[in-house]
Design a protein around this motif. Structure first.
Motif, PDB file in Angstrom:
ATOM      1  N   VAL A  13       0.831  -1.196   0.000  1.00 52.58           N
ATOM      2  CA  VAL A  13       0.000   0.000   0.000  1.00 52.58           C
ATOM      3  C   VAL A  13       0.870   1.251   0.000  1.00 52.58           C
ATOM      4  CG1 VAL A  13      -1.616   1.363   1.388  1.00 52.58           C
ATOM      5  CG2 VAL A  13      -2.033  -1.072   1.023  1.00 52.58           C
ATOM      6  N   LEU A  14       1.883   1.290   0.865  1.00 55.97           N
ATOM      7  CA  LEU A  14       2.774   2.458   0.913  1.00 55.97           C
ATOM      8  C   LEU A  14       3.476   2.664  -0.423  1.00 55.97           C
ATOM      9  CD1 LEU A  14       4.306   1.985   4.467  1.00 55.97           C
ATOM     10  CD2 LEU A  14       2.732   3.792   3.754  1.00 55.97           C
ATOM     11  N   TRP A  15       3.915   1.579  -1.036  1.00 54.20           N
ATOM     12  CA  TRP A  15       4.580   1.668  -2.344  1.00 54.20           C
ATOM     13  C   TRP A  15       3.644   2.266  -3.388  1.00 54.20           C
ATOM     14  CZ3 TRP A  15       3.655  -2.353  -6.348  1.00 54.20           C
ATOM     15  CH2 TRP A  15       4.397  -2.118  -7.515  1.00 54.20           C
ATOM     16  N   LEU A  16       2.392   1.801  -3.435  1.00 52.52           N
ATOM     17  CA  LEU A  16       1.462   2.270  -4.455  1.00 52.52           C
ATOM     18  C   LEU A  16       1.004   3.705  -4.218  1.00 52.52           C
ATOM     19  CD1 LEU A  16      -0.643  -0.971  -4.941  1.00 52.52           C
ATOM     20  CD2 LEU A  16       0.910   0.065  -6.618  1.00 52.52           C
ATOM     21  N   LEU A  17       1.119   4.189  -2.997  1.00 49.53           N
ATOM     22  CA  LEU A  17       0.757   5.581  -2.702  1.00 49.53           C
ATOM     23  C   LEU A  17       1.907   6.546  -2.972  1.00 49.53           C
ATOM     24  CD1 LEU A  17      -1.199   5.294   0.689  1.00 49.53           C
ATOM     25  CD2 LEU A  17      -2.156   5.487  -1.619  1.00 49.53           C
ATOM     26  N   SER A  18       3.114   6.028  -3.037  1.00 51.24           N
ATOM     27  CA  SER A  18       4.303   6.882  -3.048  1.00 51.24           C
ATOM     28  C   SER A  18       4.853   7.103  -4.454  1.00 51.24           C
ATOM     29  CB  SER A  18       5.384   6.248  -2.176  1.00 51.24           C
ATOM     30  OG  SER A  18       5.914   5.101  -2.826  1.00 51.24           O
ATOM     31  N   PRO A  19       5.768   8.067  -4.607  1.00 52.05           N
ATOM     32  CA  PRO A  19       6.400   8.306  -5.920  1.00 52.05           C
ATOM     33  C   PRO A  19       7.201   7.115  -6.426  1.00 52.05           C
ATOM     34  CG  PRO A  19       6.743  10.180  -4.450  1.00 52.05           C
ATOM     35  CD  PRO A  19       6.169   9.078  -3.617  1.00 52.05           C
ATOM     36  N   GLY A  20       7.554   6.194  -5.554  1.00 51.80           N
ATOM     37  CA  GLY A  20       8.327   5.031  -5.977  1.00 51.80           C
ATOM     38  C   GLY A  20       7.599   4.133  -6.964  1.00 51.80           C
ATOM     39  N   SER A  21       6.288   4.318  -7.093  1.00 53.38           N
ATOM     40  CA  SER A  21       5.502   3.504  -8.039  1.00 53.38           C
ATOM     41  C   SER A  21       4.888   4.380  -9.130  1.00 53.38           C
ATOM     42  CB  SER A  21       4.393   2.752  -7.301  1.00 53.38           C
ATOM     43  OG  SER A  21       3.493   3.667  -6.678  1.00 53.38           O
ATOM     44  N   GLU A  22       5.571   5.470  -9.501  1.00 55.91           N
ATOM     45  CA  GLU A  22       4.956   6.467 -10.369  1.00 55.91           C
ATOM     46  C   GLU A  22       4.642   5.956 -11.778  1.00 55.91           C
ATOM     47  OE1 GLU A  22       9.127   8.716 -11.650  1.00 55.91           O
ATOM     48  OE2 GLU A  22       7.605   9.766 -10.488  1.00 55.91           O
ATOM     49  N   PHE A  23       5.215   4.818 -12.203  1.00 61.42           N
ATOM     50  CA  PHE A  23       4.897   4.273 -13.526  1.00 61.42           C
ATOM     51  C   PHE A  23       4.027   3.023 -13.422  1.00 61.42           C
ATOM     52  CE2 PHE A  23       6.227   2.795 -17.925  1.00 61.42           C
ATOM     53  CZ  PHE A  23       5.643   3.867 -18.578  1.00 61.42           C
TER      54      PHE A  23
END
Length: 274
Positions: free
Chosen positions: A246-256
């Protein structure tokens, strides 16, 4: 090449429907512990109060709002409260949902006897609730020009499980809607608004415990044991298992990452049974 650490939700305002539930409240804790502001939107004052007390103990900046995801007027009033408190909406997690015994087959109830209102209840809270909340809070995300909508689908959306036709169908609709909304937001509003979904595997919650654990013995039911046997990691998920994804999908780290449905299932979807 050095990969920057972009898993940052500091000061993000995240609305979580069904946020007082087991999975929703765990997401709220994870976001809050990592610097985000969380808005818990749910029905039931007692559950809201309990969740608020848990977040207060963790020193999480939060707001609780009593509203139904099936009542647009209540959602609009809730959104106004969020804007008044925080000034914007950065993310929406559609975690409200669940199954109903009235839409579940068993030894005493055949598929042919399931009442239409049981189907309607499950379809409404899972699918229609996701659509309505996305409409109401999505407009504020569009105003910002960037943000995230994260839906909660299920393993049932990939391969329907026995006994729960309404829930399987509703979650399949959520996955399809996730893909549709991702394209719609990019083509009509902003490529910086991302829409994804998580697909949890088998987590023990109040809604499904009766199907997985025998109340009289505390042992797995036949269904529960079958799930464990077909989950390579050999266990049910813990609510905490959702947090990092969830944190990954909310953050810029998953922007693509956009229009994706991410399994969190201990390998269940990868196992053929052989």
């Amino acid at each position: 090449m050095t990969i920057p650490n972009n898993f940052d939700v500091d000061d993000k305002v995240c609305v979580i429907t069904g946020g007082s539930g087991i999975l929703g409240s765990e997401m709220a804790k994870a976001i809050g512990r990592n610097g985000g502001n969380v808005v818990i939107l749910a029905r039931g004052e007692e559950a809201l109060q309990e969740t608020s007390e848990e977040l207060t103990k963790l020193d999480v900046d939060h707001l609780t709002v009593s509203a139904s995801v099936l009542d647009r007027a209540e959602l609009e009033a809730a959104a106004e409260m969020v804007i008044e408190e925080y000034g914007r909406v950065d993310a929406l997690i559609n975690a409200a949902g669940g199954n109903s015994p009235a839409a579940t087959t068993d030894e005493d109830t055949s598929f042919f006897e399931l009442p239409a209102d049981g189907f309607e209840t499950v379809m409404d809270v899972n699918f229609l609730g996701t659509v309505l909340a996305s409409q109401v809070f999505g407009e504020y995300i569009v105003d910002e020009g960037e943000g995230v909508i994260l839906n909660v689908s299920s393993m049932n959306a990939f391969t329907p499980l026995t006994k729960i036709p309404a829930y399987s169908g509703a979650k399949a609709a959520v996955s399809n809607f996730t893909e549709w909304l991702a394209v719609h937001m990019s083509q009509n509003y902003s490529p910086d608004i991302r829409v994804n979904a998580i697909a949890p595997g088998f987590f023990l919650t109040e809604q499904n415990r009766y199907l997985l654990i025998d109340e009289s013995t505390g042992e797995y039911t036949d269904r529960g044991q079958s799930i464990i046997d077909n989950t390579p990691q050999g266990r049910f998920g813990d609510p905490e298992d959702l947090a990092t994804t969830v944190l990954w999908l909310l953050s810029p780290g998953s922007e693509f990452v956009h229009g994706a449905v991410i399994p969190i299932d201990g390998g269940f979807s990868a196992y053929s049974g052989v």
